[in-house]
Design a protein around this motif. Structure first.
Motif, mmCIF file in Angstrom:
data_model
loop_
_atom_site.group_PDB
_atom_site.id
_atom_site.type_symbol
_atom_site.label_atom_id
_atom_site.label_comp_id
_atom_site.label_asym_id
_atom_site.label_seq_id
_atom_site.Cartn_x
_atom_site.Cartn_y
_atom_site.Cartn_z
ATOM 1 N N GLY A 21 0.816 -1.216 0.000
ATOM 2 C CA GLY A 21 0.000 0.000 0.000
ATOM 3 C C GLY A 21 0.849 1.265 0.000
ATOM 4 O O GLY A 21 0.523 2.242 -0.678
ATOM 5 N N SER A 22 1.953 1.225 0.729
ATOM 6 C CA SER A 22 2.855 2.384 0.750
ATOM 7 C C SER A 22 3.467 2.628 -0.617
ATOM 8 O O SER A 22 3.569 3.781 -1.073
ATOM 9 C CB SER A 22 3.975 2.164 1.769
ATOM 10 N N ALA A 23 3.875 1.565 -1.277
ATOM 11 C CA ALA A 23 4.480 1.703 -2.603
ATOM 12 C C ALA A 23 3.461 2.269 -3.595
ATOM 13 O O ALA A 23 3.771 3.189 -4.374
ATOM 14 C CB ALA A 23 5.017 0.361 -3.091
ATOM 15 N N ILE A 24 2.251 1.717 -3.574
ATOM 16 C CA ILE A 24 1.200 2.203 -4.482
ATOM 17 C C ILE A 24 0.865 3.658 -4.180
ATOM 18 O O ILE A 24 0.720 4.480 -5.095
ATOM 19 C CB ILE A 24 -0.051 1.307 -4.386
ATOM 20 N N GLY A 25 0.775 3.991 -2.903
ATOM 21 C CA GLY A 25 0.475 5.375 -2.518
ATOM 22 C C GLY A 25 1.569 6.336 -2.943
ATOM 23 O O GLY A 25 1.291 7.458 -3.401
ATOM 24 N N ALA A 26 2.811 5.921 -2.834
ATOM 25 C CA ALA A 26 3.919 6.788 -3.233
ATOM 26 C C ALA A 26 3.900 7.053 -4.736
ATOM 27 O O ALA A 26 4.072 8.200 -5.181
ATOM 28 C CB ALA A 26 5.243 6.145 -2.825
ATOM 29 N N VAL A 27 3.688 5.997 -5.517
ATOM 30 C CA VAL A 27 3.641 6.167 -6.975
ATOM 31 C C VAL A 27 2.464 7.055 -7.374
ATOM 32 O O VAL A 27 2.598 7.966 -8.194
ATOM 33 C CB VAL A 27 3.579 4.786 -7.680
ATOM 34 N N THR A 28 1.300 6.811 -6.775
ATOM 35 C CA THR A 28 0.120 7.629 -7.096
ATOM 36 C C THR A 28 0.352 9.086 -6.709
ATOM 37 O O THR A 28 0.010 10.001 -7.473
ATOM 38 C CB THR A 28 -1.127 7.073 -6.364
ATOM 39 N N GLY A 29 0.949 9.296 -5.551
ATOM 40 C CA GLY A 29 1.228 10.669 -5.112
ATOM 41 C C GLY A 29 2.179 11.385 -6.040
ATOM 42 O O GLY A 29 2.011 12.576 -6.335
ATOM 43 N N LEU A 30 3.178 10.655 -6.510
ATOM 44 C CA LEU A 30 4.136 11.269 -7.434
ATOM 45 C C LEU A 30 3.479 11.632 -8.757
ATOM 46 O O LEU A 30 3.764 12.693 -9.345
ATOM 47 C CB LEU A 30 5.306 10.321 -7.686
ATOM 48 N N THR A 76 9.360 15.036 -11.710
ATOM 49 C CA THR A 76 8.606 13.803 -11.466
ATOM 50 C C THR A 76 9.401 12.586 -11.910
ATOM 51 O O THR A 76 9.446 11.571 -11.217
ATOM 52 C CB THR A 76 7.247 13.852 -12.187
ATOM 53 N N ARG A 77 10.068 12.693 -13.081
ATOM 54 C CA ARG A 77 10.884 11.563 -13.550
ATOM 55 C C ARG A 77 12.036 11.275 -12.610
ATOM 56 O O ARG A 77 12.375 10.119 -12.350
ATOM 57 C CB ARG A 77 11.395 11.846 -14.967
ATOM 58 N N GLN A 78 12.654 12.333 -12.076
ATOM 59 C CA GLN A 78 13.754 12.126 -11.129
ATOM 60 C C GLN A 78 13.262 11.414 -9.872
ATOM 61 O O GLN A 78 13.908 10.493 -9.362
ATOM 62 C CB GLN A 78 14.397 13.473 -10.764
ATOM 63 N N ILE A 79 12.119 11.838 -9.394
ATOM 64 C CA ILE A 79 11.558 11.209 -8.189
ATOM 65 C C ILE A 79 11.178 9.763 -8.481
ATOM 66 O O ILE A 79 11.427 8.858 -7.672
ATOM 67 C CB ILE A 79 10.357 12.032 -7.672
ATOM 68 N N LYS A 91 12.534 7.848 -10.692
ATOM 69 C CA LYS A 91 13.768 7.079 -10.820
ATOM 70 C C LYS A 91 14.301 6.705 -9.438
ATOM 71 O O LYS A 91 14.711 5.564 -9.198
ATOM 72 C CB LYS A 91 14.823 7.868 -11.595
ATOM 73 N N LYS A 92 14.290 7.652 -8.519
ATOM 74 C CA LYS A 92 14.737 7.358 -7.151
ATOM 75 C C LYS A 92 13.858 6.277 -6.526
ATOM 76 O O LYS A 92 14.339 5.376 -5.844
ATOM 77 C CB LYS A 92 14.718 8.623 -6.294
ATOM 78 N N SER A 93 12.553 6.378 -6.751
ATOM 79 C CA SER A 93 11.627 5.385 -6.211
ATOM 80 C C SER A 93 11.882 4.021 -6.835
ATOM 81 O O SER A 93 11.871 2.990 -6.157
ATOM 82 C CB SER A 93 10.184 5.794 -6.453
ATOM 83 N N ALA A 94 12.120 4.011 -8.147
ATOM 84 C CA ALA A 94 12.387 2.743 -8.828
ATOM 85 C C ALA A 94 13.693 2.140 -8.335
ATOM 86 O O ALA A 94 13.820 0.919 -8.217
ATOM 87 C CB ALA A 94 12.434 2.962 -10.337
ATOM 88 N N ASP A 95 14.670 2.986 -8.052
ATOM 89 C CA ASP A 95 15.936 2.485 -7.518
ATOM 90 C C ASP A 95 15.743 1.886 -6.122
ATOM 91 O O ASP A 95 16.485 0.987 -5.718
ATOM 92 C CB ASP A 95 16.978 3.608 -7.460
ATOM 93 N N ALA A 96 14.768 2.393 -5.383
ATOM 94 C CA ALA A 96 14.518 1.882 -4.029
ATOM 95 C C ALA A 96 13.673 0.609 -4.031
ATOM 96 O O ALA A 96 13.604 -0.088 -3.020
ATOM 97 C CB ALA A 96 13.833 2.956 -3.191
ATOM 98 N N LEU A 97 13.019 0.291 -5.153
ATOM 99 C CA LEU A 97 12.153 -0.883 -5.207
ATOM 100 C C LEU A 97 12.868 -2.199 -4.896
ATOM 101 O O LEU A 97 12.319 -3.035 -4.172
ATOM 102 C CB LEU A 97 11.427 -0.967 -6.549
ATOM 103 N N PRO A 98 14.072 -2.441 -5.417
ATOM 104 C CA PRO A 98 14.737 -3.703 -5.059
ATOM 105 C C PRO A 98 14.956 -3.852 -3.554
ATOM 106 O O PRO A 98 14.774 -4.931 -2.996
ATOM 107 C CB PRO A 98 16.077 -3.636 -5.804
#
Length: 113
Positions: free
Chosen positions: A16-25, A35-38, A40-47
């Motif tokens: 839920g946190s991951a989905i909420g973060a992506v939706t918020g961005l 937005t793309r930079q954010i 990218k940072k989020s995608a880097d944190a996914l692993p």
């Protein structure tokens, strides 16, 4: 059962946190570049997030496995005790039956000649 629920809860919070973060961005009033930079940072944190989730699930699975083994061992002990009690009761009943039969059965007399 409680540890299973807490595992589902933790997993739900993380997803839920991951989905909420992506939706918020995506809904935030920022420029595309920001937005793309954010993202990218989020995608880097996914692993790392996936690894944390995997570790959490593994811990919950280990706890459930330990609980299942402990319950299985306790069940086997109770089953062995029940079998032993049944054997003892059977032996007592046989003994009682043999004693009762000996009292009721008249002694054999030799045949008359």
């Amino acid at each position: 059962m409680s540890s299973k629920r807490s595992g589902f809860f933790i997993g739900g919070v993380l997803v839920g946190s991951a989905i909420g973060a992506v939706t918020g961005l995506l809904m935030a009033p920022r420029t595309g570049k920001e937005t793309r930079q954010i993202l990218k940072k989020s995608a880097d944190a996914l692993p790392e997030l996936a690894e944390d989730l995997s570790s959490s699930v593994q811990l919950q699975a280990d706890r459930l496995s330990e609980t299942a083994l402990r319950n299985w061992d306790e069940t086997l002990v109770r089953l062995k005790e029940a079998i032993a009690a049944g054997l003892e009761a059977t032996q007592r009943e046989r003994q009682t039956f043999s004693e009762t039969e000996a009292e009721v059965t008249p002694p054999l007399r030799p045949p008359l000649r």
